[in-house]
Design a protein around this motif. Structure first.
Motif, short mmCIF file in Angstrom:
data_model
loop_
_atom_site.label_atom_id
_atom_site.label_comp_id
_atom_site.label_asym_id
_atom_site.label_seq_id
_atom_site.Cartn_x
_atom_site.Cartn_y
_atom_site.Cartn_z
N ASN A 80 0.82 -1.21 0.00
CA ASN A 80 0.00 0.00 0.00
C ASN A 80 0.85 1.26 0.00
O ASN A 80 1.80 1.38 0.79
N ASP A 81 0.54 2.20 -0.89
CA ASP A 81 1.23 3.49 -0.97
C ASP A 81 2.74 3.32 -1.14
O ASP A 81 3.53 4.09 -0.60
N ARG A 82 3.16 2.32 -1.91
CA ARG A 82 4.59 2.07 -2.07
C ARG A 82 5.05 2.08 -3.52
O ARG A 82 6.24 2.18 -3.79
N ALA A 83 4.15 1.96 -4.47
CA ALA A 83 4.55 1.84 -5.88
C ALA A 83 5.07 3.17 -6.42
O ALA A 83 4.42 4.21 -6.29
N SER A 84 6.26 3.14 -7.05
CA SER A 84 6.84 4.33 -7.65
C SER A 84 7.14 4.17 -9.14
O SER A 84 7.40 5.16 -9.82
N SER A 85 7.14 2.94 -9.63
CA SER A 85 7.31 2.70 -11.06
C SER A 85 6.57 1.42 -11.42
O SER A 85 6.16 0.66 -10.53
N MET A 86 6.42 1.16 -12.73
CA MET A 86 5.51 0.08 -13.12
C MET A 86 5.80 -0.35 -14.55
O MET A 86 6.25 0.45 -15.38
N VAL A 87 5.54 -1.64 -14.81
CA VAL A 87 5.56 -2.15 -16.18
C VAL A 87 4.22 -2.83 -16.43
O VAL A 87 3.77 -3.66 -15.63
N ILE A 88 3.55 -2.45 -17.52
CA ILE A 88 2.31 -3.11 -17.93
C ILE A 88 2.60 -3.88 -19.21
O ILE A 88 2.98 -3.29 -20.23
N TYR A 89 2.44 -5.18 -19.16
CA TYR A 89 2.72 -6.02 -20.31
C TYR A 89 1.48 -6.19 -21.20
O TYR A 89 1.61 -6.47 -22.40
N GLU A 90 0.31 -6.01 -20.59
CA GLU A 90 -0.91 -6.29 -21.35
C GLU A 90 -2.10 -5.60 -20.72
O GLU A 90 -2.24 -5.57 -19.49
N GLY A 91 -2.97 -5.00 -21.53
CA GLY A 91 -4.22 -4.44 -21.04
C GLY A 91 -4.12 -3.00 -20.57
O GLY A 91 -3.05 -2.40 -20.52
N GLN A 92 -5.28 -2.44 -20.23
CA GLN A 92 -5.40 -1.11 -19.64
C GLN A 92 -5.71 -1.30 -18.16
O GLN A 92 -6.64 -2.02 -17.81
N TRP A 93 -4.93 -0.60 -17.29
CA TRP A 93 -5.08 -0.80 -15.85
C TRP A 93 -5.37 0.51 -15.15
O TRP A 93 -4.77 1.54 -15.47
N GLN A 94 -6.29 0.45 -14.20
CA GLN A 94 -6.64 1.62 -13.39
C GLN A 94 -6.00 1.48 -12.02
O GLN A 94 -6.17 0.46 -11.34
N LEU A 95 -5.25 2.51 -11.60
CA LEU A 95 -4.65 2.57 -10.27
C LEU A 95 -5.36 3.64 -9.47
O LEU A 95 -5.57 4.76 -9.97
N CYS A 96 -5.72 3.34 -8.21
CA CYS A 96 -6.45 4.29 -7.37
C CYS A 96 -5.72 4.47 -6.04
O CYS A 96 -5.08 3.54 -5.52
N GLU A 97 -5.88 5.67 -5.44
CA GLU A 97 -5.13 5.99 -4.24
C GLU A 97 -5.74 5.42 -2.96
O GLU A 97 -5.08 5.39 -1.93
N HIS A 98 -6.98 4.93 -3.02
CA HIS A 98 -7.61 4.35 -1.84
C HIS A 98 -8.05 2.92 -2.13
O HIS A 98 -8.12 2.50 -3.29
N ASP A 99 -8.35 2.19 -1.06
CA ASP A 99 -8.88 0.84 -1.22
C ASP A 99 -10.20 0.89 -2.01
O ASP A 99 -10.90 1.91 -2.03
N ASN A 100 -10.53 -0.24 -2.63
CA ASN A 100 -11.80 -0.39 -3.35
C ASN A 100 -11.99 0.69 -4.42
O ASN A 100 -13.11 1.17 -4.65
N LEU A 138 5.79 7.18 -11.55
CA LEU A 138 4.34 7.27 -11.66
C LEU A 138 3.82 8.70 -11.54
O LEU A 138 2.61 8.92 -11.58
N GLY A 139 4.70 9.66 -11.39
CA GLY A 139 4.27 11.06 -11.37
C GLY A 139 3.26 11.35 -10.27
O GLY A 139 3.53 11.06 -9.09
N PRO A 140 2.08 11.90 -10.59
CA PRO A 140 1.10 12.26 -9.56
C PRO A 140 0.63 11.06 -8.72
O PRO A 140 0.16 11.24 -7.60
N MET A 141 0.77 9.85 -9.24
CA MET A 141 0.34 8.67 -8.49
C MET A 141 1.49 8.02 -7.73
O MET A 141 1.32 6.94 -7.14
N ASN A 142 2.65 8.65 -7.71
CA ASN A 142 3.80 8.08 -7.03
C ASN A 142 3.52 7.85 -5.54
O ASN A 142 3.07 8.75 -4.83
N ASP A 143 3.81 6.64 -5.08
CA ASP A 143 3.60 6.26 -3.68
C ASP A 143 2.15 6.42 -3.23
O ASP A 143 1.89 6.64 -2.04
N LYS A 144 1.20 6.31 -4.15
CA LYS A 144 -0.21 6.49 -3.80
C LYS A 144 -1.09 5.27 -4.02
O LYS A 144 -2.10 5.12 -3.32
#
Length: 241
Positions: free
Chosen positions: A191-211, A227-233
């Motif tokens: 939680n609140d730890r991701a700072s970079s990412m690789v997407i191999y397939e599909g479109q993915w939605q990342l949100c700052e809160h649970d659910n 991740l810019g504005p979503m960094n560590d969120k």
């Protein structure tokens, strides 16, 4: 005490106050390049810009006075550089990567080299840690290309479609997922730890809160070294296409 002595002490105190004010440094950070967006002014340094709500957000800065060392990790760790008085409208290497900063003496660094000190054991003029980071980034790129080729060629080495990394530029701990995650806190302690990412397939939605609550952003296939504005969120994620 004689009146002349009192006047002398008062004058000396005033001089000391003026000297201290002249030595005090001040720097303003901006969330966008060319001194745009949100801003925060730092006068006494900061070991962790999270406390000012500005961690990994600075894209330009103005040094009003003093000489400042900025570092990519808190407590002056990781890669560091010194900025002198003036306007710096494009931070390049430090774009969205500043987590701590402090005033230093001209031509020097802070109190000791600390975690961010320059190391050049092979004497090639480059920081050994930066060289190692570049090697790891290249290893990540090779791994990503291999996985992409496996997927396109119908191979059996099929990675999970999304992979999150703890630090920018695909460094630190990593976790991967195949489907919807309503809480990164319970699913992977991420939680609140991701700072970079690789997407191999599909479109993915990342949100700052649970659910899938709060601010959300959708990303397509590719490599995101920050991740810019979503960094560590991110606290939840799901595939939307």
């Amino acid at each position: 005490m004689k009146r002349t002595t009192i006047k002398t002490l008062a004058f000396a105190a005033a001089l000391l106050s003026q000297f201290a004010a002249a030595q005090a440094g001040e720097v303003t950070l901006f969330s966008r390049d060319n001194f745009r967006g949100e801003e925060v002014t730092i006068r006494d340094g900061s070991r962790d810009l999270r406390e000012a709500g500005f961690n990994d957000r600075a894209s330009s800065l103005v040094v009003h006075s003093g000489v400042w060392e900025v570092c990519e990790h808190k407590d002056f760790g990781g890669y560091c550089a010194v900025f002198e008085r003036g306007e710096h409208n494009d931070l390049r290497r430090f774009n969205n990567s500043i987590s701590s900063l402090r005033q230093v003496e001209r031509g020097g660094r802070g109190n000791g080299y600390g975690a961010g000190g320059f190391r050049d054991r092979d004497r090639d003029g480059r920081d050994d840690r930066e060289e190692r980071r570049e090697e790891r980034r290249e290893e990540r790129r090779e791994e990503w290309r291999d996985r992409r080729d496996d997927r396109q060629g119908g191979g059996y080495n099929r990675p999970d479609p999304i992979e999150l990394f703890e630090h920018a530029r695909f460094e630190g701990r990593r976790v991967s997922f195949q489907g919807e995650i309503r809480s990164l806190r319970t699913a992977a302690d991420f939680n609140d730890r991701a700072s970079s990412m690789v997407i191999y397939e599909g479109q993915w939605q990342l949100c700052e809160h649970d659910n899938f609550g709060g601010q959300c952003a959708v990303y397509g296939p590719g490599r995101y070294d920050n991740l810019g504005p979503m960094n560590d969120k991110p606290s939840s994620l799901r595939r939307v296409r």
